[in-house]
Write a protein that holds these residues in place. Structure first.
Motif: not given
Length: 616
Positions: A265-278
């Motif tokens: 789900i973290a990768a999904l958030a990054l892929q969807q543009g919701l976050i900038d860095r994991i």
């Protein structure tokens, strides 16, 4: 002659007396040291050195509120640890951000949402305005979080960079409004709940009437949640540069998108543009050391509480003597009869505060922050009447609507010179109801009966062990209809229209602040600062100070609050906490909600102005 040796019994009692005396002296010493620590703590604030250049560390804790709830100090000592950190004042966050944008020492805002439990969309909107004003200064905002709930993410979306833990998630689920319905359970318990209401949208009583939501209540709530969700998604999409409808599409299809990312789900958030860095916590710290000012291997920052204390010290140096005041009074929580602690609205409490303001020549205007779904009709009118008395002294009153100012909250607002609401404020709910349970059938099932004599047909009209008579039902319904008629007239007079016109948009229906402006129920959209500015204009003052009023506490209450604050940590360390698990406490609270609801709203006439759908 040799002295006679005391007997065994006497020696035993002497020994016991010595032990008791020693214990007494030890207790006295502990008490003296304890109060020395308390008194010392009363004069020591959280004043940390300000870095020459550093970040403002913004970490809201608990729920976002307009007024902290008063907690009995003795109970607080033995409550769950960290009880004092379960609420954060919205105005503290706004003041810190508004000051920091001009402070050359502040280079960034580091927004940590990990400790924030949540807040209404209106509270988030008000903080959003302050974050956007800060961003106009050109200073970056960095948001960090292990996870982001819906409310946490709304604030994080304002950041120039959002960093999330690889095991974290962003959960955007949309808004919902659901209720439990108790009619069948009440029937099984043989409890008769007598309902009296005016307004087909007045849904507070529906849980006692059936198994589900009426068509009117469903339509009303649908419009409300759709409007609030539209605000949320459009604001976040704009802040994050996402296409229109992106968040709605993600929420409805997250199960499919998540499968494509193998459940990450973290990768999904990054892929969807919701976050900038994991990044893990250690990786996050290393990154912050690269982008924030640092010294001695740590990035330089100042917590919000310490920063506010520096602001207060600076304001003490300003010349305040003789300056006119704008008094800000907060009405937060359910409206109840009599004197009530902070976190609820006491009719007599606010009336006494307004009466005191009448005698203060330096107060030129009042802003009443209403953050209430309503409650007692009688208490609401006590407050409205006290505001009217204030206005007769030519002291303008401006209403600032918070998360909700509905039903009794709107009744109060009718007595003002101007109403300012946030676009996501929930208001309206102009309707009235009464609820009285009787237990005659429950008692008879257990072999308990009520019998006797009375001088009239209504002598035992509110005796809960007896069936309600037709005369009593007529009296209650007439009273509810009379209060509704008075409500319509109050609103019509305040908004310069007719009762029939108000009736068309009333009947218990709720509106957002944006829609209420279109309907003429409020005068302007804005936050607390806008309301204060409006009050100053009405009062004709430009150089003024703001005085946030609180319910006066007795000396012993102040001492006990200080004691509880210092003892709280020690008690938590000793493990003297509530033995009942929090999950079970919440389940019990939910199960008892219908009876608590009837007991809490203590109108002497059993007539209520309450918006059940407001606390979404």
């Amino acid at each position: 002659m040799s002295e006679k040796k005391p007997g065994l019994i006497r020696r035993i009692f002497r020994f016991i007396g010595s032990v008791v005396s020693a214990i007494r002296y030890m207790i006295s010493l502990v008490v003296v040291l304890f109060f020395i620590a308390i008194i010392g703590g009363m004069f020591v604030d959280d004043i940390q050195p300000m870095p020459e250049r550093g970040a403002l560390y913004l970490a809201p804790s608990g729920t976002l509120v307009d007024q902290r709830s008063y907690i009995d100090p003795v109970s607080e000592i033995f409550a769950q640890p960290g009880q004092r950190d379960t609420e954060t004042l919205v105005r503290d966050i706004v003041q810190a951000l508004d000051h920091a944008q001009y402070d050359e020492r502040i280079t960034h805002v580091l927004l940590d949402t990990n400790y924030m439990a949540g807040g209404s969309i209106a509270k988030l909107e008000e903080i959003s305005g302050a974050l956007q004003r800060f961003k106009r200064s050109g200073k970056p905002i960095v948001a960090i979080g292990d996870n982001f709930s819906q409310s946490q993410y709304f604030l994080a979306a304002h950041a120039d960079e959002i960093i999330m833990n690889p095991l974290g998630r962003v959960m955007l689920t949309g808004f919902g409004s659901y209720s439990n319905y108790y009619k069948e359970a009440l029937d099984k318990l043989k409890i008769n709940v007598h309902v009296f209401r005016v307004g087909k949208y007045k849904s507070a009583v529906e849980p006692f009437l059936g198994k589900g939501m009426s068509d009117e209540a469903r339509a009303d709530r649908r419009d409300l949640v759709d409007s609030l969700w539209q605000f949320y998604t459009s604001r976040v999409e704009q802040l994050r540069g996402l296409p229109n409808g992106a968040l709605n599409d993600l929420a409805n299809n997250i199960h499919l998108r998540l499968a494509e990312e193998n459940g990450d789900i973290a990768a999904l958030a990054l892929q969807q543009g919701l976050i900038d860095r994991i990044a893990t916590r250690s990786e996050t710290k290393a990154h912050l050391l690269e982008i924030l000012p640092q010294s001695n291997g740590e990035f330089d920052s100042v917590p919000m509480a310490a920063y506010l204390n520096h602001m207060k010290l600076g304001s003490l140096k300003a010349v305040n003597k003789g300056r006119p005041e704008i008094a800000v009074v907060v009405a937060s929580g359910a409206i109840l009869d009599g004197n009530q602690p902070e976190g609820t609205v006491g009719g007599d409490t606010l009336a006494e505060m307004f009466a005191a303001i009448e005698d203060e020549d330096q107060v030129k205007a009042v802003v009443l922050r209403v953050d209430s779904p309503g409650g007692s009709a009688f208490a609401s009118d006590v407050i409205r009447d006290s505001i009217a008395s204030l206005r007769k002294r030519n002291i303008p009153v401006v209403i600032s609507m918070g998360s909700y100012a509905a039903s009794g909250g709107y009744w109060i607002a009718t007595e003002s010179d101007k109403i300012v609401a946030l676009s996501t404020t929930i208001t309206g709910s102009i309707g009235v109801f009464g609820v009285i349970p009787t237990f005659e059938d429950s008692l008879s099932a257990m072999g308990v009966y009520s019998d006797g004599v009375g001088t009239t047909n209504i002598a035992g009209m509110l005796q809960l062990s007896r069936a309600m008579t037709p005369e009593t039902k007529m009296i209650m319904q007439s009273g509810v209809e009379h209060v509704y008629s008075r409500f319509l007239n109050l609103v019509a007079d305040a908004r310069e229209t007719t009762p029939s016109a108000i009736h068309e948009i009333a009947q218990g229906r709720v509106w957002t602040g944006k829609k209420a402006l279109e309907l003429g129920l409020v005068d302007a959209l804005g936050d607390l600062n806008d309301a204060i500015a409006s009050a100053a204009i009405l009062a004709g003052v430009s150089d003024y100070k703001i005085n946030y009023r609180r319910k006066p506490l007795s000396f012993m209450e102040q001492v006990m609050m200080e004691i509880s604050g210092n003892v709280d940590a020690a008690v938590g360390a000793m493990g003297l906490q509530s033995w009942l698990p929090m999950s079970l406490q919440r389940q019990l609270a939910s199960a008892l909600k219908p009876l608590q609801f009837l007991d809490a709203l203590n109108d002497p006439n059993h007539v209520y102005l309450y918006c059940e759908s407001c606390p979404l």
